[in-house]
Structure formats: C-alpha cells, structure tokens
Design a protein around this motif. Structure first.
Motif, mmCIF file in Angstrom:
data_model
loop_
_atom_site.group_PDB
_atom_site.id
_atom_site.type_symbol
_atom_site.label_atom_id
_atom_site.label_comp_id
_atom_site.label_asym_id
_atom_site.label_seq_id
_atom_site.Cartn_x
_atom_site.Cartn_y
_atom_site.Cartn_z
ATOM 1 N N ASN A 20 0.772 -1.209 -0.028
ATOM 2 C CA ASN A 20 -0.024 0.004 -0.046
ATOM 3 C C ASN A 20 0.934 1.186 0.019
ATOM 4 O OD1 ASN A 20 -0.180 1.383 2.694
ATOM 5 N ND2 ASN A 20 0.061 -0.554 3.234
ATOM 6 N N GLN A 21 2.038 0.964 0.269
ATOM 7 C CA GLN A 21 2.821 2.542 0.269
ATOM 8 C C GLN A 21 3.779 2.391 -0.996
ATOM 9 O OE1 GLN A 21 4.056 1.105 4.437
ATOM 10 N NE2 GLN A 21 4.806 3.070 4.652
ATOM 11 N N PHE A 22 3.829 1.369 -1.761
ATOM 12 C CA PHE A 22 4.721 1.425 -2.807
ATOM 13 C C PHE A 22 4.149 0.844 -4.228
ATOM 14 C CE2 PHE A 22 8.496 -1.426 -4.630
ATOM 15 C CZ PHE A 22 9.357 -0.253 -5.142
ATOM 16 N N SER A 133 -0.029 -9.504 5.044
ATOM 17 C CA SER A 133 -0.704 -8.399 5.561
ATOM 18 C C SER A 133 -0.049 -7.311 6.174
ATOM 19 C CB SER A 133 -1.877 -8.957 6.382
ATOM 20 O OG SER A 133 -2.750 -7.921 6.910
ATOM 21 N N HIS A 134 0.193 -6.383 5.581
ATOM 22 C CA HIS A 134 1.060 -5.217 5.792
ATOM 23 C C HIS A 134 -0.007 -3.987 5.831
ATOM 24 C CE1 HIS A 134 5.044 -3.089 6.009
ATOM 25 N NE2 HIS A 134 4.162 -2.067 6.465
ATOM 26 N N TYR A 135 -0.649 -4.023 6.943
ATOM 27 C CA TYR A 135 -1.445 -2.400 7.115
ATOM 28 C C TYR A 135 -2.314 -2.399 6.225
ATOM 29 C CZ TYR A 135 1.774 -1.162 10.916
ATOM 30 O OH TYR A 135 2.370 -1.152 12.241
ATOM 31 N N ASN A 179 2.423 -7.685 9.511
ATOM 32 C CA ASN A 179 3.188 -6.629 9.708
ATOM 33 C C ASN A 179 2.864 -5.992 11.178
ATOM 34 O OD1 ASN A 179 5.684 -4.581 8.845
ATOM 35 N ND2 ASN A 179 3.790 -3.182 9.122
ATOM 36 N N GLU A 180 3.982 -5.824 11.844
ATOM 37 C CA GLU A 180 3.880 -5.084 13.116
ATOM 38 C C GLU A 180 2.600 -5.492 13.981
ATOM 39 O OE1 GLU A 180 4.582 -1.023 12.322
ATOM 40 O OE2 GLU A 180 6.991 -1.489 12.278
ATOM 41 N N ILE A 181 2.305 -6.594 14.324
ATOM 42 C CA ILE A 181 0.970 -7.353 14.760
ATOM 43 C C ILE A 181 1.052 -6.528 16.182
ATOM 44 C CG2 ILE A 181 2.077 -9.364 15.953
ATOM 45 C CD1 ILE A 181 -0.325 -10.853 15.216
ATOM 46 N N VAL A 374 13.431 -6.791 9.561
ATOM 47 C CA VAL A 374 12.937 -6.560 8.384
ATOM 48 C C VAL A 374 12.733 -5.103 8.134
ATOM 49 C CG1 VAL A 374 12.040 -8.795 8.074
ATOM 50 C CG2 VAL A 374 10.900 -7.190 9.196
ATOM 51 N N GLU A 375 12.936 -4.129 9.033
ATOM 52 C CA GLU A 375 12.683 -2.726 8.934
ATOM 53 C C GLU A 375 13.907 -2.098 9.850
ATOM 54 O OE1 GLU A 375 9.094 -0.828 8.739
ATOM 55 O OE2 GLU A 375 8.062 -2.630 8.200
ATOM 56 N N ASN A 376 14.361 -1.012 9.126
ATOM 57 C CA ASN A 376 15.377 -0.249 9.882
ATOM 58 C C ASN A 376 15.866 0.693 8.927
ATOM 59 O OD1 ASN A 376 18.827 -0.198 10.583
ATOM 60 N ND2 ASN A 376 17.631 0.569 11.922
ATOM 61 N N SER A 429 5.319 7.415 3.211
ATOM 62 C CA SER A 429 5.374 7.281 4.706
ATOM 63 C C SER A 429 4.116 6.854 5.347
ATOM 64 C CB SER A 429 5.901 8.436 5.459
ATOM 65 O OG SER A 429 5.663 8.768 6.621
ATOM 66 N N LEU A 430 4.190 6.118 6.359
ATOM 67 C CA LEU A 430 2.872 5.471 6.740
ATOM 68 C C LEU A 430 2.236 6.580 7.795
ATOM 69 C CD1 LEU A 430 1.321 3.034 7.903
ATOM 70 C CD2 LEU A 430 2.629 2.961 9.813
ATOM 71 N N SER A 431 3.073 7.162 8.698
ATOM 72 C CA SER A 431 2.335 7.947 9.633
ATOM 73 C C SER A 431 1.784 9.414 9.299
ATOM 74 C CB SER A 431 3.730 8.229 10.682
ATOM 75 O OG SER A 431 4.568 8.540 10.331
ATOM 76 N N GLY A 432 2.406 9.928 8.305
ATOM 77 C CA GLY A 432 1.749 11.157 7.637
ATOM 78 C C GLY A 432 1.557 11.211 6.228
ATOM 79 N N LYS A 436 7.819 13.056 1.558
ATOM 80 C CA LYS A 436 8.985 13.961 1.711
ATOM 81 C C LYS A 436 9.710 13.359 2.957
ATOM 82 C CE LYS A 436 9.679 18.419 4.027
ATOM 83 N NZ LYS A 436 9.151 19.678 4.566
ATOM 84 N N LYS A 437 9.114 12.474 3.596
ATOM 85 C CA LYS A 437 9.961 11.825 4.627
ATOM 86 C C LYS A 437 10.534 10.469 3.922
ATOM 87 C CE LYS A 437 9.638 9.817 9.387
ATOM 88 N NZ LYS A 437 8.713 9.083 10.390
ATOM 89 N N ARG A 438 11.637 10.567 3.365
ATOM 90 C CA ARG A 438 12.221 9.547 2.355
ATOM 91 C C ARG A 438 13.026 8.540 3.235
ATOM 92 N NH1 ARG A 438 11.458 11.306 -2.786
ATOM 93 N NH2 ARG A 438 10.457 13.340 -3.019
ATOM 94 N N TYR A 439 12.887 7.430 2.849
ATOM 95 C CA TYR A 439 13.725 6.239 3.608
ATOM 96 C C TYR A 439 14.642 5.396 2.518
ATOM 97 C CZ TYR A 439 10.930 6.388 7.891
ATOM 98 O OH TYR A 439 10.544 6.639 8.820
ATOM 99 N N GLY A 440 14.354 5.833 0.970
ATOM 100 C CA GLY A 440 15.013 4.638 0.094
ATOM 101 C C GLY A 440 16.374 4.927 -0.109
#
Ligand code: BG6
Length: 477
Positions: A20-22, A133-135, A179-181, A374-376, A429-432, A436-440
């Motif tokens: 859903n984010q990608f 299942s990821h969010y 994901n993040e149960i 699996v995430e950092n 980004s999930l929370s916002g 602009k909040k880039r991780y890639g």
C-alpha cells in the motif's frame, strides 16, 4: 576464544517495502479497494480519513499511485539487482487477490501480477520475503464485518493464505503473517493493523486486544497450513520493537520500563513464538477490565502454530518512566520520554544503534530462534542537487552504525539471518502519508501532493549499500 566477527555467508541482504505504500495501481487488474486506499494525507500534520467514501476531487490519496511499482516492477527489480540485493521484502495486497475479502473465487489477474514479480526476482536470484498482511485489508471487510474484531476474518484470512501459499509454493520460501502485529496495542493500530473504522469512543483497548487475539489465531493457523503445503516454508512473526529504556535508575522506572517491554513487545512474541499468553498479559487484562472472547480450541491452535523465526522493525528508542510529565520524544507508533544521550532525526525519532544490539540480545535470549531485522532506516527530506545527485551521507551514517551493532550482536551469539532496511526506494510514509519523509536507497521524483515524474535516481547510499553487500558486511566505509 575468538570472535566470529562476520556475517554468515548465506546472510540475507535486502531492502523492504509494502504494497500500500509502494505498489500503486490501486484499482487496476481487478484489485478491490483496501483500507489504506481511503486514507488521505492532510497537508499539515497527521493523515486520516476513515469514512469509506473516496472523493478524489477533494482529497489526495497517497496509496493510489504510491511509487507505482505496479507498472515499473521490471525496471525497479533490475535496480535492486544492481544494488546487489539477494532478498526483497514486499507484501501482497490482499484486495488484489480477493477484492472484497469474502469472494468465493480469487482474482486471477492479481495472482498473475505477483507471479510475474516473483519470476522477475528469480531472474536476478533475489529471494522474496513476503508479508501476507501489511497494514491493509479489503475495505469490504472493514465495512461489512467490522475488521479484525470480528472472528469471521480468521477464516477469510486463511482462505487468502491457502490461495497464495498454494500458488507460490515453489516461488516463495519466507513469509511473515502480519506486519507489526503489536501495533494493535496502540490506538493508531485500529485502522492500519486492525482494519477497523472505529470512532474515538469505540477505539478501546478491549476491542484492539480482541482483534489482536483473532490475528494470533489466524497467524497460528496460517503457520500450520503453510507447513502442510510446503514443509520448507519459513514463516515468521513481525513485531515493531518499541524499545523503551528506564528513564532513571529509580526501581519504579525500571519496573515501568519492564512492563512496557512486556506488554508492547514481548506479549506478541510470547504468543507467536512460545504459543501461549504470558502471565503478565493475563494480569494486565484483569486489572484493566479487558475481557476478550477466547474459544475453547484457541489455546491448542496457538500451541500448534508457532513461528519458525522472529522478525522485527527497529528505528529508534525512547525512555519510559513512572513520571510521565517529563519531556516527550516522538517515535514509531508510540510517544515516549526524551533520552538526553541521543540525537533525533528530522521527524524527532531518537537514533540509537546500540539499542539495536540490546534488542537483538534481548529477543534472542528469550526465544533462541533465528532473527531477521525486516525494517530499519532513516526518514529524511532528501534533496536532489544540481548534478542530479542525492548525497545522503546521514543515511549511510545511520545504516553503518546499525550494521556495526548487528555485527556486535552476532558476536554476542545472536542468530541473525537477514536484514532488509526500510526502504528499497522512496515510498509513502505511513504516519503522515508524506513522500517528503524519504527512506529509500533510490530517490523517486514525487512530492507530498502527488506531483512528479516518478523518475528514479540512485542515491549515494545505493552505491554504498552495494559495497556493503558485496563484502558481506565487511566494508562499511
Ligand atoms: C513501520 C511500518 O512502522 O515503520 C512501515 O511497518 C512504515 O509501514 C515504517 O512506513 C516507517 O514509518 P513512517 O511513518 O515514517 O513511514
């Protein structure tokens, strides 16, 4: 006694994403609307729109196009291979397979899409690590059944698992059930993890713990089913590790931090790895008047469906203490107290590489099963310079310091088998709901309002990570 001081030769070096984010392509190929598709970004501050009506004239919905992996997967996977990845964490969009969640027949076009993605990965010897299942969940499941608070979702999820396990049994080996149960223990998790469209009054701990119980049962049944379909499957849990140090050496703070670790982190690990609810959870339910419905067979189901490995996300740490009036620090899923020894990211997440070593040891001491991170990663507002380059030295520094601590943990005896930093390339980004909040490791030309060419640009960290992988974690310069 000599140190191992090396990553295992078969270590999984990858990068992560979620559908859903990608992925984008939100209404193409027979895909149904999912819960993430009704979430809009609000320009100033937190996203959220939990009415099921989609109004594209009025709102911008980040998941609809996201980074458009749906149309670019061939080029994107080629870039992943160039970066040296030997694994790729992605999720399957449930609503691409069962558009309404309760359909009798799976959507062939959706199944074919992931066949193509897995085949493309195989071409480059990249191992998929698939979150089931990821969010997100088909929106119909939220509207018609009330999301995961309804036990019916267990059988619908298992039908979905049965379909994808059989279809991809020779293409996918590593699976993560949810994901993040543990996100369901915080109120933010109602819509994201629980697919529940709850008003503030309804969004109670009791509802969320009931939904969590249903996911525990679903996860355990999925593990059992997966092993029956292919005994080589490795199926893991995925927990957002909310690392919280005691804010002082006051015994009350120590206890508070321990209780935080138990209820926020260990509860889910205990149920999914050990196969039963720990005593501290039972006490918490009793003292907080949380009465969840547990069926007679559930205990046995949980016992028979323990996971093969433990995976988690780790971005930051906070402090926890009895005196809640102290300065707050924001962070992934929970707000904690500030730690004077740590610096924070632009988004206020406190950066703590040593905390990763602590978590790895803490988890391994308790469960003694293989672990995957699996995430950092670091969310930052990257800038493309006049030479069309992104010099994200701060991200390299963040990742380098965390990988160093992973090595320390391996020396401590932790069985660490893989690392998939967030994220393979820029995504929502999930929370916002921001771009602009880039991780890639790869820049995607798109802004917070959805404008941009979607062009991909390799960042400096892309080339750095390639060297890290080539040297199996030896060359971190
Ligand atoms: C994790 C989620 O909590 O953190 C991801 O599994 C998410 O989906 C990531 O994107 C980073 O959080 P954010 O809010 O900065 O995107």
């Amino acid at each position: 006694m000599s140190y191992i001081n090396k990553f295992p030769t078969d270590f999984l070096w990858g990068a992560a994403s979620s559908a859903n984010q990608f992925e984008g392509g939100w209404n193409e190929g027979g895909k149904g609307t999912c819960t993430a598709d009704i979430i809009t970004n609000q320009k100033d501050g937190f996203l959220r729109l939990t009415t099921p009506q989609i109004d594209t004239d009025k709102y911008y919905y980040p998941s609809h196009e996201a980074s458009d992996f749906y149309h670019n997967y061939k080029e994107d996977i080629k870039l992943f291979s160039e970066m040296g990845l030997n694994c790729f964490r992605m999720s399957i969009a449930w609503s691409r397979i069962f558009p309404n969640g309760d359909d009798e027949v799976a959507n062939e076009e959706g199944l074919k899409f992931y066949d193509d993605v897995f085949d493309e990965l195989k071409k480059y010897n990249i191992e998929p690590i698939v979150t089931i299942s990821h969010y997100e969940a088909p929106l119909n499941l939220a509207i018609k059944y009330g999301g995961w608070r309804n036990r019916t979702l267990i059988s619908l999820y298992i039908r979905y698992c049965d379909t994808i396990f059989r279809r991809y049994k020779d293409k996918v080996k590593f699976w993560l059930t949810f994901n993040e149960i543990n996100c369901l223990t915080v109120s933010f998790g109602a819509i994201t993890a629980g697919a529940m469209l709850l008003s503030d009054e309804e969004n109670t701990e009791e509802v969320r713990f009931q939904a969590l119980h249903h996911q525990f049962v679903a996860s355990a049944l999925a593990v059992k089913l997966g092993h029956e379909i292919n005994s080589n499957f490795k199926i893991g849990c995925m927990i957002a590790y909310m690392c919280g140090y005691p804010s002082t050496c006051n015994p009350l703070d120590i206890l508070k931090a321990q209780q935080h670790d138990q209820m926020k982190n260990m509860l889910c690990g205990d149920v999914q790895v050990r196969g039963y609810y720990p005593g501290f959870a039972k006490r918490y339910f009793k003292e907080n008047n949380i009465n969840i419905v547990v069926e007679e067979d559930d205990a046995e189901i949980l016992r028979n469906g323990v996971v093969d490995f433990y995976s988690f996300s780790y971005y930051m740490s906070n402090c926890v203490g009895a005196d809640a009036s102290k300065d707050k620090a924001s962070g992934n899923l929970i707000v904690g107290l500030k730690n004077p020894y740590l610096k924070a990211s632009e988004w206020g997440w406190q950066i703590d590489p040593e905390g990763l070593r602590w978590v790895l040891n803490n988890v391994y001491d308790r469960y003694q099963i293989p672990i995957m991170i699996v995430e950092n990663g670091l969310g930052a507002d990257d800038i493309v310079d006049e030479n069309n380059q992104v010099n994200d030295d701060y991200r390299i520094d963040y990742l380098r310091r965390h990988i160093e601590q992973m090595k320390e943990a391996i020396n401590d005896g932790v069985e660490l088998i893989g690392y998939t930093p967030w994220s393979c390339m820029d995504l929502i980004s999930l929370s916002g709901g921001e771009m602009k909040k880039r991780y890639g490791f790869i820049y995607v030309d798109k802004d917070n309002d959805g404008n941009g060419t979607l062009k991909r640009i390799k960042k400096k960290s892309f080339h750095w990570y390639r060297k890290v992988i080539d040297s199996n974690g030896e060359n971190l310069d």
